[in-house]
Motif scaffolding. Structure first.
Motif, PDB file in Angstrom:
ATOM      1  N   ARG A 160      41.573  31.116  30.931  1.00  0.00           N
ATOM      2  CA  ARG A 160      41.529  31.284  32.376  1.00  0.00           C
ATOM      3  C   ARG A 160      40.316  30.576  32.973  1.00  0.00           C
ATOM      4  O   ARG A 160      39.289  30.412  32.309  1.00  0.00           O
ATOM      5  CB  ARG A 160      41.480  32.766  32.739  1.00  0.00           C
ATOM      6  CG  ARG A 160      42.765  33.497  32.465  1.00  0.00           C
ATOM      7  CD  ARG A 160      42.735  34.884  33.078  1.00  0.00           C
ATOM      8  NE  ARG A 160      41.855  35.803  32.353  1.00  0.00           N
ATOM      9  CZ  ARG A 160      41.476  36.987  32.817  1.00  0.00           C
ATOM     10  NH1 ARG A 160      41.863  37.374  34.027  1.00  0.00           N
ATOM     11  NH2 ARG A 160      40.709  37.774  32.093  1.00  0.00           N
ATOM     12  N   LEU A 165      38.375  32.894  39.008  1.00  0.00           N
ATOM     13  CA  LEU A 165      38.311  34.346  38.926  1.00  0.00           C
ATOM     14  C   LEU A 165      37.100  34.873  39.689  1.00  0.00           C
ATOM     15  O   LEU A 165      37.179  35.900  40.382  1.00  0.00           O
ATOM     16  CB  LEU A 165      38.238  34.770  37.463  1.00  0.00           C
ATOM     17  CG  LEU A 165      38.414  36.259  37.165  1.00  0.00           C
ATOM     18  CD1 LEU A 165      39.794  36.746  37.604  1.00  0.00           C
ATOM     19  CD2 LEU A 165      38.205  36.534  35.676  1.00  0.00           C
ATOM     20  N   GLU A 241      38.640  36.964  25.756  1.00  0.00           N
ATOM     21  CA  GLU A 241      39.536  37.931  26.386  1.00  0.00           C
ATOM     22  C   GLU A 241      39.457  39.282  25.678  1.00  0.00           C
ATOM     23  O   GLU A 241      39.507  40.335  26.327  1.00  0.00           O
ATOM     24  CB  GLU A 241      40.970  37.410  26.377  1.00  0.00           C
ATOM     25  CG  GLU A 241      41.218  36.180  27.239  1.00  0.00           C
ATOM     26  CD  GLU A 241      41.224  36.487  28.737  1.00  0.00           C
ATOM     27  OE1 GLU A 241      41.096  37.663  29.119  1.00  0.00           O
ATOM     28  OE2 GLU A 241      41.359  35.535  29.531  1.00  0.00           O
ATOM     29  N   ASP A 279      37.637  41.058  36.434  1.00  0.00           N
ATOM     30  CA  ASP A 279      38.948  41.711  36.335  1.00  0.00           C
ATOM     31  C   ASP A 279      38.905  43.133  36.876  1.00  0.00           C
ATOM     32  O   ASP A 279      39.829  43.572  37.575  1.00  0.00           O
ATOM     33  CB  ASP A 279      39.407  41.752  34.868  1.00  0.00           C
ATOM     34  CG  ASP A 279      39.964  40.428  34.380  1.00  0.00           C
ATOM     35  OD1 ASP A 279      40.353  39.600  35.225  1.00  0.00           O
ATOM     36  OD2 ASP A 279      40.009  40.233  33.155  1.00  0.00           O
ATOM     37  N   THR A 280      37.852  43.875  36.551  1.00  0.00           N
ATOM     38  CA  THR A 280      37.792  45.268  37.003  1.00  0.00           C
ATOM     39  C   THR A 280      37.610  45.356  38.507  1.00  0.00           C
ATOM     40  O   THR A 280      38.119  46.292  39.144  1.00  0.00           O
ATOM     41  CB  THR A 280      36.669  46.030  36.279  1.00  0.00           C
ATOM     42  OG1 THR A 280      35.419  45.332  36.424  1.00  0.00           O
ATOM     43  CG2 THR A 280      36.991  46.189  34.798  1.00  0.00           C
ATOM     44  N   ARG A 283      41.193  44.683  39.895  1.00  0.00           N
ATOM     45  CA  ARG A 283      42.133  45.785  39.673  1.00  0.00           C
ATOM     46  C   ARG A 283      41.854  46.956  40.616  1.00  0.00           C
ATOM     47  O   ARG A 283      42.780  47.530  41.197  1.00  0.00           O
ATOM     48  CB  ARG A 283      42.046  46.279  38.230  1.00  0.00           C
ATOM     49  CG  ARG A 283      42.696  45.384  37.192  1.00  0.00           C
ATOM     50  CD  ARG A 283      44.223  45.377  37.271  1.00  0.00           C
ATOM     51  NE  ARG A 283      44.831  46.679  37.247  1.00  0.00           N
ATOM     52  CZ  ARG A 283      45.124  47.373  36.136  1.00  0.00           C
ATOM     53  NH1 ARG A 283      44.830  46.871  34.948  1.00  0.00           N
ATOM     54  NH2 ARG A 283      45.742  48.550  36.203  1.00  0.00           N
TER      55      ARG A 283
END
Length: 326
Positions: A160, A165, A241, A279-280, A283
């Motif tokens: 990624r 991101l 990851e 990511d957190t 989410r």
């Protein structure tokens, strides 16, 4: 083990969500157990909390039944059976063993596995010895021959973009700040240039579990990690990851210590750290906006664990020549 294929439950039209009676009929031909606690014939069955569409069921106290709900999931579950056999000799922790597998409906696979005893990373903190267990797991995944995994159908996944991101995470941080969930000033320690420095360099693809959540790590009360569940999302790709998954599951310090014990250098460790942090943020922001139906408390816990401070990020100055893998 040869496939066991009992008669599937009756399903008029499209396949309905599996019910307790359908599950009981399915396992009734596979296991010889006394009637369940509810008094009905066959073993006691109950859905596992969080199993989408009642796709995962406890069967008595010793087995768990997982049902594919579509053909793509069926293909992943069949691949998982072969992949678990491939990785098992390389890992110091347990991998579920299937006692029966087949189809619970036309084209829809199931696997009946033995339970790996223990709790989850949400129930028990990982000890220092448990971190060594995680290090052995990361080392074992790296040692699995990529060509053999690919032969089984394990797909390759491109790394990624941490730059992209990060940009999305900045937007999510603003949303969370408005909800008093996060201080966006914390992202100042991750400037755009750092994302560029932490890009994956060629030649580092390994077998990646790609689903190391707290629920998928079997942790004993003494903090030892005794098993790893749910191998359907495994890919050949970026080892950061899995470091990211561990950071959100057991905390960034434990994840980075485990990755370092496994021989990973500063670059993949920091890349995994920032993958987890971004990511957190995404989410939790999605859940607050109603775009993610995951409950908020676990998402808040994952964010808190990923954002735990680690010494490595304070003392490391990345250079272009740093290795991306051991």
């Amino acid at each position: 083990m040869p496939e066991a294929t009992p008669s599937p439950p009756d399903r008029p039209g499209s396949t309905p969500a599996p019910t307790a009676d359908a599950v009981r009929r399915l396992v009734g031909t596979l296991l010889k157990e006394s009637p369940g606690a509810d008094g009905r014939p066959g073993p006691e069955v109950r859905p596992v909390a969080g199993g989408e569409g009642h796709s995962t069921w406890w069967v008595g106290s010793r087995h768990v039944l997982r049902l594919a709900l579509d053909r793509a999931d069926s293909a992943r579950r069949r691949r998982e059976l072969r992949l678990r056999d491939l990785v098992r000799p390389h890992l110091p922790v347990a991998v579920p063993t299937s006692v029966a597998h087949g189809e619970w409906a036309p084209g829809l696979a199931y696997t009946l596995d033995t339970v790996v005893p223990g709790g989850t990373a949400g129930e028990h903190d990982v000890s220092a010895v448990g971190e060594a267990d995680l290090a052995g797991m990361l080392t074992g995944l790296r040692d699995v021959p990529a060509r053999q995994a690919e032969t089984l159908g394990v797909p390759r996944a491109a790394p990624r973009s941490l730059e992209a991101l990060r940009r999305m995470a900045v937007q999510s941080a603003g949303r969370l700040a408005a909800a008093d969930e996060f201080d966006p000033a914390a992202l100042q320690q991750f400037p755009p240039g750092a994302a560029v420095q932490l890009a994956v360099q060629p030649g580092g693809a390994v077998l990646v579990h790609h689903g190391l959540t707290g629920d998928h790590l079997v942790v004993r009360a003494d903090g030892r990690v005794r098993g790893v569940l749910a191998w359907t999302e495994a890919v050949l790709g970026d080892p950061a990851e899995d470091i990211a998954g561990l950071a959100a599951a057991v905390g960034s310090p434990a994840a980075v210590r485990a990755a370092t014990l496994a021989g990973y250098g500063a670059r993949p460790c920091l890349r995994g750290l920032w993958l987890a942090r971004c990511d957190t943020l995404l989410r939790l922001a999605a859940a607050l906006d109603g775009k993610d139906d995951a409950p908020l408390p676990p998402l808040r816990l994952r964010l808190a664990r990923a954002w735990e401070a680690i010494l490595l990020e304070r003392v490391t100055e990345l250079k272009d020549g740093d290795e991306n893998h051991p």
